[in-house]
Design an enzyme around this catalytic site. Structure first.
Site, PDB file in Angstrom:
ATOM      1  N   GLY A 146       0.831  -1.201   0.000  1.00 37.37           N
ATOM      2  CA  GLY A 146       0.000   0.000   0.000  1.00 37.37           C
ATOM      3  C   GLY A 146       0.863   1.248   0.000  1.00 37.37           C
ATOM      4  O   GLY A 146       2.078   1.187  -0.209  1.00 37.37           O
ATOM      5  N   LYS A 196       5.402   6.467   2.019  1.00 39.31           N
ATOM      6  CA  LYS A 196       5.016   5.280   2.761  1.00 39.31           C
ATOM      7  C   LYS A 196       5.558   5.355   4.172  1.00 39.31           C
ATOM      8  O   LYS A 196       6.355   6.249   4.489  1.00 39.31           O
ATOM      9  CB  LYS A 196       5.564   4.033   2.054  1.00 39.31           C
ATOM     10  CG  LYS A 196       4.793   3.710   0.767  1.00 39.31           C
ATOM     11  CD  LYS A 196       5.417   2.553  -0.016  1.00 39.31           C
ATOM     12  CE  LYS A 196       5.524   1.327   0.857  1.00 39.31           C
ATOM     13  NZ  LYS A 196       4.205   0.994   1.519  1.00 39.31           N
ATOM     14  N   GLU A 250      10.129  -2.465   3.853  1.00 40.66           N
ATOM     15  CA  GLU A 250       9.317  -2.337   2.630  1.00 40.66           C
ATOM     16  C   GLU A 250      10.202  -1.908   1.470  1.00 40.66           C
ATOM     17  O   GLU A 250      10.168  -2.476   0.383  1.00 40.66           O
ATOM     18  CB  GLU A 250       8.185  -1.324   2.835  1.00 40.66           C
ATOM     19  CG  GLU A 250       7.075  -1.824   3.745  1.00 40.66           C
ATOM     20  CD  GLU A 250       6.028  -0.770   4.040  1.00 40.66           C
ATOM     21  OE1 GLU A 250       6.339   0.437   3.953  1.00 40.66           O
ATOM     22  OE2 GLU A 250       4.888  -1.149   4.374  1.00 40.66           O
TER      23      GLU A 250
HETATM   24  O1  DER Z   1       3.236   1.860   6.113  1.00 44.06           O
HETATM   25  C1  DER Z   1       3.024   1.713   4.912  1.00 44.06           C
HETATM   26  O2  DER Z   1       3.796   2.125   4.007  1.00 44.06           O
HETATM   27  C2  DER Z   1       1.714   1.106   4.512  1.00 44.06           C
HETATM   28  O3  DER Z   1       1.807   0.544   3.228  1.00 44.06           O
HETATM   29  C3  DER Z   1       0.676   2.199   4.547  1.00 44.06           C
HETATM   30  O4  DER Z   1       1.180   3.296   3.952  1.00 44.06           O
HETATM   31  C4  DER Z   1      -0.635   1.826   3.894  1.00 44.06           C
HETATM   32  O5  DER Z   1      -1.426   1.437   4.920  1.00 44.06           O
HETATM   33  P1  DER Z   1      -2.994   1.223   4.746  1.00 44.06           P
HETATM   34  O6  DER Z   1      -3.158   0.221   3.619  1.00 44.06           O
HETATM   35  O7  DER Z   1      -3.380   0.672   6.087  1.00 44.06           O
HETATM   36  O8  DER Z   1      -3.599   2.557   4.422  1.00 44.06           O
END
Ligand code: DER
Length: 223
Positions: A86, A98, A107
């Site tokens: 995400g 992110k 990540e």
């Molecule tokens: O921490 C991150 O980078 C996650 O991908 C975040 O940005 C997205 O989280 P969500 O799907 O709970 O909105």
């Protein structure tokens, strides 16, 4: 549709996008967050269609194992066809901010090994210009105030994420008020501050495709 329903639709779109590309020996890179959580749950019934996953956080590792999906150490993996994750913000050039979930360092590492980064978001994350979401920066605890001073010099207002320790034993500064200019250049600038482990700008290497769930369906942004 509620934001949760949109996240579910983004996760479903990711499954539909990814499944045809998976071979029995495929290893899938998996990110972190509530949208990815839904993706992992949707993956569970398909776990025989690919070999295993590499995870970007202890949180996702737990969820993957609960789904019956084997989790491999990144050191035991030579390549990853796909990485699904995400974002807190993504722009039309597929640059991202992110780290809202605190897993930005792993990540970025796992994403760097993958050939293709598939970003799954609800439409609230798609922005014309990055910068509204406070930028997470993972810092070595020793360097927290030194980095905070440097970040203030750059016009930012750093805020320590109280009571949070990353999977790597570090702390996070959430920095508002920064103007990134060219996001890739700004990412490189932050990377060079002694004590910065990783910043939440994903612009030097961003996503290759974004699946954006909106009120009128899921749209696909591709460079
Ligand atoms: O921490 C991150 O980078 C996650 O991908 C975040 O940005 C997205 O989280 P969500 O799907 O709970 O909105």
């Amino acid at each position: 549709l509620t934001q949760d329903e949109l996240k579910q639709q983004a996760a479903q779109a990711a499954l539909d996008h990814v499944l045809p590309q998976l071979q029995p020996d495929s290893i899938l890179g998996v990110g972190t967050g509530s949208t990815v959580d839904r993706f992992i749950d949707l993956l569970a019934p398909h776990r025989q269609e690919f070999r295993a996953a590499v995870s970007s956080s202890e949180r996702s590792t737990r969820r993957l194992r609960a789904a019956g999906i084997e989790v491999l150490d990144l050191n035991d993996v030579a390549a990853l066809a796909l990485y699904v994750d995400g974002a807190d913000e993504i722009d039309p050039q597929l640059n991202m901010v992110k780290g809202g979930g605190g897993a930005l360092t792993r990540e970025k590492i796992v994403a760097s090994v993958a050939d293709r980064f598939v970003c799954i978001v609800d439409e609230s994350k798609l922005v014309e210009r990055l910068g509204a979401f406070p930028l997470p920066i993972e810092v070595i605890p020793l360097a927290r105030e030194a980095v905070a001073r440097q970040v203030r010099q750059l016009g930012g207002q750093p805020c320590l994420r109280e009571g949070f320790v990353t999977d790597n034993g570090n702390q996070i500064l959430d920095v508002s008020g920064l103007n990134y200019g060219d996001p890739a250049e700004f990412e490189a600038l932050l990377n060079n501050i002694p004590g910065v482990v990783c910043c939440g700008l994903f612009a030097i290497s961003g996503a290759q495709v974004a699946l954006v769930a909106g009120q009128d369906g899921v749209s696909r942004l591709e460079l």
